[in-house]
Design a protein around this motif. Structure first.
Motif, PDB file in Angstrom:
ATOM      1  N   ILE A  89      -8.860  -3.018   1.598  1.00 57.27           N
ATOM      2  CA  ILE A  89      -8.353  -3.379   0.612  1.00 57.27           C
ATOM      3  C   ILE A  89      -8.740  -5.148   1.654  1.00 57.27           C
ATOM      4  CG2 ILE A  89      -5.846  -4.485   2.102  1.00 57.27           C
ATOM      5  CD1 ILE A  89      -5.240  -1.527   2.098  1.00 57.27           C
ATOM      6  N   SER A 112      -8.823   0.224 -10.960  1.00 57.69           N
ATOM      7  CA  SER A 112      -8.439  -1.227 -10.151  1.00 57.69           C
ATOM      8  C   SER A 112      -8.848  -1.889 -11.335  1.00 57.69           C
ATOM      9  CB  SER A 112      -9.593  -1.098  -8.613  1.00 57.69           C
ATOM     10  OG  SER A 112      -9.553  -0.107  -8.009  1.00 57.69           O
ATOM     11  N   VAL A 171      -1.884  -1.504  -3.249  1.00 58.66           N
ATOM     12  CA  VAL A 171      -2.757  -0.330  -3.706  1.00 58.66           C
ATOM     13  C   VAL A 171      -2.334   1.116  -2.931  1.00 58.66           C
ATOM     14  CG1 VAL A 171      -4.459   0.413  -1.283  1.00 58.66           C
ATOM     15  CG2 VAL A 171      -3.355  -2.465  -1.462  1.00 58.66           C
ATOM     16  N   LEU A 226      -3.958   0.141   9.112  1.00 52.52           N
ATOM     17  CA  LEU A 226      -3.820  -0.882   8.567  1.00 52.52           C
ATOM     18  C   LEU A 226      -2.664  -1.636   9.269  1.00 52.52           C
ATOM     19  CD1 LEU A 226      -2.363   0.740   5.980  1.00 52.52           C
ATOM     20  CD2 LEU A 226      -4.602  -0.066   6.119  1.00 52.52           C
ATOM     21  N   ARG A 262      -4.227  -4.111  -9.008  1.00 58.20           N
ATOM     22  CA  ARG A 262      -4.231  -2.889  -8.189  1.00 58.20           C
ATOM     23  C   ARG A 262      -5.411  -2.490  -7.838  1.00 58.20           C
ATOM     24  NH1 ARG A 262      -2.600   0.237 -12.712  1.00 58.20           N
ATOM     25  NH2 ARG A 262      -4.673   0.385 -13.626  1.00 58.20           N
ATOM     26  N   ILE A 284      -3.140   4.547  -2.628  1.00 56.25           N
ATOM     27  CA  ILE A 284      -4.305   5.258  -1.691  1.00 56.25           C
ATOM     28  C   ILE A 284      -4.517   7.172  -2.256  1.00 56.25           C
ATOM     29  CG2 ILE A 284      -4.964   5.670   0.570  1.00 56.25           C
ATOM     30  CD1 ILE A 284      -3.788   3.232   0.636  1.00 56.25           C
ATOM     31  N   VAL A 331     -10.433   2.711   4.244  1.00 59.79           N
ATOM     32  CA  VAL A 331      -8.936   2.304   3.444  1.00 59.79           C
ATOM     33  C   VAL A 331      -8.825   0.423   3.926  1.00 59.79           C
ATOM     34  CG1 VAL A 331      -6.780   2.596   2.502  1.00 59.79           C
ATOM     35  CG2 VAL A 331      -8.502   4.116   3.043  1.00 59.79           C
ATOM     36  N   THR A 350       0.500   5.366   0.355  1.00 64.87           N
ATOM     37  CA  THR A 350      -0.269   6.988   0.315  1.00 64.87           C
ATOM     38  C   THR A 350       0.611   7.148  -0.471  1.00 64.87           C
ATOM     39  OG1 THR A 350       0.768   7.724   2.213  1.00 64.87           O
ATOM     40  CG2 THR A 350      -0.645   5.814   2.377  1.00 64.87           C
ATOM     41  N   ALA A 356       0.647  -1.570  -0.043  1.00 67.87           N
ATOM     42  CA  ALA A 356      -0.118   0.073  -0.182  1.00 67.87           C
ATOM     43  C   ALA A 356       0.928   0.889  -0.304  1.00 67.87           C
ATOM     44  CB  ALA A 356      -0.808  -0.270   0.999  1.00 67.87           C
ATOM     45  N   LEU A 394      -2.554  -7.604   3.316  1.00 73.19           N
ATOM     46  CA  LEU A 394      -1.228  -7.087   3.257  1.00 73.19           C
ATOM     47  C   LEU A 394      -0.060  -6.956   3.918  1.00 73.19           C
ATOM     48  CD1 LEU A 394      -1.256  -3.732   2.065  1.00 73.19           C
ATOM     49  CD2 LEU A 394      -1.767  -2.627   4.383  1.00 73.19           C
ATOM     50  N   LEU A 432       3.488  -1.181   4.041  1.00 72.32           N
ATOM     51  CA  LEU A 432       2.512   0.107   3.803  1.00 72.32           C
ATOM     52  C   LEU A 432       4.066   1.105   3.673  1.00 72.32           C
ATOM     53  CD1 LEU A 432       0.176   2.446   4.403  1.00 72.32           C
ATOM     54  CD2 LEU A 432       0.604   1.750   6.386  1.00 72.32           C
TER      55      LEU A 432
END
Length: 231
Positions: free
Chosen positions: A71, A46, A35, A119, A50, A37, A67, A13, A11, A78, A81
């Motif tokens: 996920i 998506s 992922v 997360l 992805r 964000i 979120v 961000t 993931a 996951l 991050l």
């Protein structure tokens, strides 16, 4: 050493930023499922490998928890991050609004704090969870007009250190990268007379991040790694 992120869900961000886009491309090239964000709207759809999540306010813990739910529903797991969301402002104390300190605290620390907290339950299910935060070389010493920015990035490093201690017996590593000036179109426009070849490129910084989320970095946690080019 060849690195591979095959069968890993990563993931990111701030996925629409210069670093976020570069990191996503490089992680995908190593086989990662992504992922992506961002608060802004991303045009890409998506796909099977992805998940694109636009309009996410990372300063809101509720948004970050939503979120996590998406996920889990999409990938069921996951593994890493990367807290790439953040912001910058040059703000001398004299003549500027004190609200700049709150704004940069929210953009740089609260986003990483909320995303990590929301997360973590998913990361704890991974056999090798990874968190990488984006700090700054100014976390050690602020320059003129950099007080608010440096204070927020120093807080990111303190979060990294504390969370690494909290999670070190739970198969999760937590690290930060501490870049100097990134070689981006925006920074070149703001500093046209600088020696741009001395700056760090997004690809160079992304390569360090990819190492930190790889299996090869399993013994590295609680660190702030300077990535300063030739500054």
């Amino acid at each position: 050493m060849t690195q591979s992120l095959s069968r890993r869900v990563v993931a990111i961000t701030g996925a629409l930023g210069n670093l976020g886009e570069t990191l996503a491309d490089m992680a995908a090239a190593q086989g990662a499922d992504l992922v992506l964000i961002d608060q802004a709207t991303m045009a890409m759809p998506s796909s099977h490998n992805r998940l694109v999540l636009s309009g996410i306010d990372l300063t809101s813990l509720a948004d970050c928890q939503a979120v996590a739910h998406q996920i889990n529903r999409y990938f069921g797991r996951l593994d890493a991050l990367v807290n790439g969301a953040g912001g910058y402002a040059w703000e001398p104390l004299l003549g500027s609004a004190i609200e700049a300190w709150d704004r940069l605290y929210s953009l740089n620390l609260r986003t990483a704090l909320n995303a990590s907290k929301a997360l973590l339950p998913l990361l704890l299910q991974s056999s090798a969870g990874r968190i990488v935060n984006i700090g700054s070389s100014m976390a050690a010493k602020a320059g003129l007009g950099m007080g608010a920015y440096a204070a927020s990035k120093s807080s990111v490093l303190r979060l990294t250190e504390s969370l690494a201690e909290e999670l070190k017996d739970m198969s999760i590593t937590v690290n930060a990268v501490l870049p100097s000036v990134l070689d981006t179109p925006q920074n070149r426009e703001a500093m046209p007379d600088a020696e741009h070849q001395r700056w760090v490129t997004p690809a160079q910084l992304a390569a360090v991040i990819l190492f930190l989320i790889s299996e090869q970095a399993s013994a590295v946690t609680g660190t702030g790694i300077p990535v300063i080019g030739r500054m």
